[in-house]
Design an enzyme around this catalytic site. Sequence first.
Site, short mmCIF file in Angstrom:
data_model
loop_
_atom_site.label_atom_id
_atom_site.label_comp_id
_atom_site.label_asym_id
_atom_site.label_seq_id
_atom_site.Cartn_x
_atom_site.Cartn_y
_atom_site.Cartn_z
N LYS A 58 49.19 27.21 22.90
CA LYS A 58 49.76 27.91 24.19
C LYS A 58 50.44 29.33 23.72
O LYS A 58 50.04 30.14 24.50
CB LYS A 58 51.17 27.11 24.50
N ASN A 59 50.95 29.54 22.96
CA ASN A 59 51.59 30.90 22.09
C ASN A 59 50.47 31.90 21.72
O ASN A 59 50.67 32.80 21.58
CB ASN A 59 52.41 30.62 21.20
N CYS B 87 62.65 28.27 28.30
CA CYS B 87 63.44 27.51 27.75
C CYS B 87 64.92 28.00 27.48
O CYS B 87 64.91 28.95 26.81
CB CYS B 87 62.98 26.70 26.51
N ARG C 290 68.14 34.76 23.94
CA ARG C 290 66.97 35.60 24.24
C ARG C 290 67.05 36.82 24.76
O ARG C 290 66.30 37.01 26.05
CB ARG C 290 65.96 34.61 24.72
N ASP D 181 60.16 26.20 16.11
CA ASP D 181 59.51 25.20 16.97
C ASP D 181 59.25 23.91 16.52
O ASP D 181 59.14 22.85 17.36
CB ASP D 181 58.32 25.96 17.59
N ARG E 3 54.94 21.91 29.94
CA ARG E 3 54.81 23.38 29.77
C ARG E 3 54.01 23.59 28.54
O ARG E 3 53.22 24.69 28.28
CB ARG E 3 56.16 24.15 29.56
N1 EPU Z 1 65.23 39.03 19.90
C1 EPU Z 1 66.07 39.89 20.36
N2 EPU Z 1 65.67 40.94 21.41
C2 EPU Z 1 64.54 40.82 21.79
C3 EPU Z 1 63.58 39.70 21.53
C4 EPU Z 1 64.09 38.97 20.45
O1 EPU Z 1 67.27 40.10 19.74
O2 EPU Z 1 64.11 41.75 22.61
C5 EPU Z 1 65.57 37.82 18.98
C6 EPU Z 1 65.42 36.63 19.45
O3 EPU Z 1 66.82 36.38 20.32
C7 EPU Z 1 65.23 35.64 18.40
C8 EPU Z 1 64.46 36.30 17.62
O4 EPU Z 1 64.57 37.67 18.11
O5 EPU Z 1 66.49 35.27 17.69
C9 EPU Z 1 63.04 36.12 17.53
O6 EPU Z 1 62.47 35.89 18.69
P1 EPU Z 1 60.97 36.17 19.07
O7 EPU Z 1 60.88 37.46 20.06
O8 EPU Z 1 60.19 36.09 17.75
O9 EPU Z 1 60.88 34.88 20.16
P2 EPU Z 1 59.69 34.86 21.46
O10 EPU Z 1 58.79 35.84 21.35
O11 EPU Z 1 60.84 34.77 22.55
C10 EPU Z 1 58.26 33.11 20.50
C11 EPU Z 1 57.51 31.62 20.95
C12 EPU Z 1 58.59 30.75 20.87
C13 EPU Z 1 58.99 30.86 19.32
C14 EPU Z 1 59.37 32.16 18.65
C15 EPU Z 1 59.81 32.21 17.47
C16 EPU Z 1 55.99 32.58 22.81
C17 EPU Z 1 55.69 32.20 24.29
N3 EPU Z 1 57.03 32.06 22.42
O12 EPU Z 1 59.02 33.31 21.20
O13 EPU Z 1 57.78 29.52 21.23
O14 EPU Z 1 60.00 29.73 19.21
O15 EPU Z 1 58.47 33.12 19.13
O16 EPU Z 1 58.54 31.72 16.64
O17 EPU Z 1 55.15 32.94 21.80
C18 EPU Z 1 57.90 27.48 22.14
O18 EPU Z 1 56.61 27.59 22.15
O19 EPU Z 1 58.42 26.31 22.47
C19 EPU Z 1 58.69 28.58 21.90
C20 EPU Z 1 59.96 28.72 22.19
#
Ligand code: EPU
Length: 450
Positions: free
Chosen positions: A30-31, A132, A137, A329, A425
Amino acid sequence: MGYVEQQEHGLIQIYGGRNLSGSVRVQGSKNASLPLMAASILIAGKSEFENCPFITDIFYMKKLLRSIGCSVTEEEKDTELGIIQKLQIQSEHVYDSRLPGEYVDKMRSSLILLGPLLARKGEAHMRFPGGCSIGKRPIDYHIEIMRALGAEVTLTDTDIHASCSHLTGANIHLPMASVGATENALLAATLAKGATVIENAAKEPEIMVLCDYLQKAGAKIALQEIDHMLTIKVWGVEQLHEVAYRIPADRIVTGTYLFGCVAAGGEIVLQGVIPSHMERTIQIAEQMGAECIRKKRDGQEYDLWVRMQKRPYAIPYLETAVFPGFPTDMQSSFMVAAALAKGKSRLYERIFENRYQIVEELQRMGAKIQLTKTKQGVCAEVEGVEQLQGCNTLAHELRGGASLVIAGIAAQGITTVGNTYFIDRGYENIGRDLNRLGACINATVSNNRT
Ligand code: EPU
């Protein structure tokens, strides 16, 4: 919630207390798929993705792409390991830069359309993304990146509006190695004027896949890691060309089934997986007592043979971390195995502050888990018990929901998991896959082929 409403939101019934046995092909990631689909906007032509999973997040991404003018067609392809989905995205005419709220609300990943839309259309308008509820976030990094690249971004209580005459390369330093922010930066910088440097970029396999895809489409990208910190340099190009790409297996789905075997015991083969995307996960399963053997298939793909013949060992200390650390995850699936382990495990969640929603459900199944606030974040202390008891549970988010299904397999008696639309999802058909691995699961509602 009554039984009828639960059925509407999806309900899975698991007859537990069995060992696992059998083999299954693991679906595409997915990701990895979602950012590649977003990248297709950058190509004024055709992109082809093989092994794209049949899951609702992909369905919403297709809707979003179609809403701005891309044509998306899908084809089912029969392969040695089963039916896979091939997507063709034709992005010759992207005529809109406004994303419809009804789909943006459904998933966090709608945010990675911001960069490509700005690059392609000079404008993007969307609501704050859904997804989620596993933590606050925030989206501040994404917004700051677009501003650094020269976009004007205005935020209201509900909406993001960004515009630019063109994007210009810039130096970006990410306060945290965010996966989504790195993807948005890469996508926006690929067609920007001049060079962009992304410091403290995320190193997750999905980032490597996106870089590889963009490079194959003609992007100029170089990666350099010094002292564990990854810097990505992107030299903007005028245009990208058409490309066909194979989506790798989903490392989190693989890990869910792997911990399912650690918790329930048995012998399974997970086909077509990429062990280098999940070494820490395999290592933890091995430390809990699983034998894991990698048998090479084609290219990067392996069959992972897993045998678990004893009660799992506890893991005294484990923390979630960015790649190559133990993935956030994977934490809830690990917790299921730890709940049945001999001894006490301690788990620290370091990425998202609200990712222990499975705890209450597992406690109702008889797990002994205590959450304690510590200086290093919230710690889940898991004192393993010999048996879990089936009961009626509810999924609160994607990964926790899937982990309740594996808990149901390991538990005695019948477990139900409600709200399985969360699981849909990210998992094509968790009941089908786990039944192939010897489980006995009845899915009342499953809408994976949307
Ligand atoms: N963060 C910020 N500000 C931002 C962006 C992120 O403070 O603008 C913080 C977040 O709050 C968090 C940390 O940075 O504490 C890391 O978050 P990240 O941005 O890496 O997560 P994401 O891109 O929203 C992706 C995956 C998630 C996975 C995380 C961590 C996708 C679509 N989602 O999320 O996957 O948990 O990276 O590896 O790629 C899932 O598949 O169930 C899922 C939630």
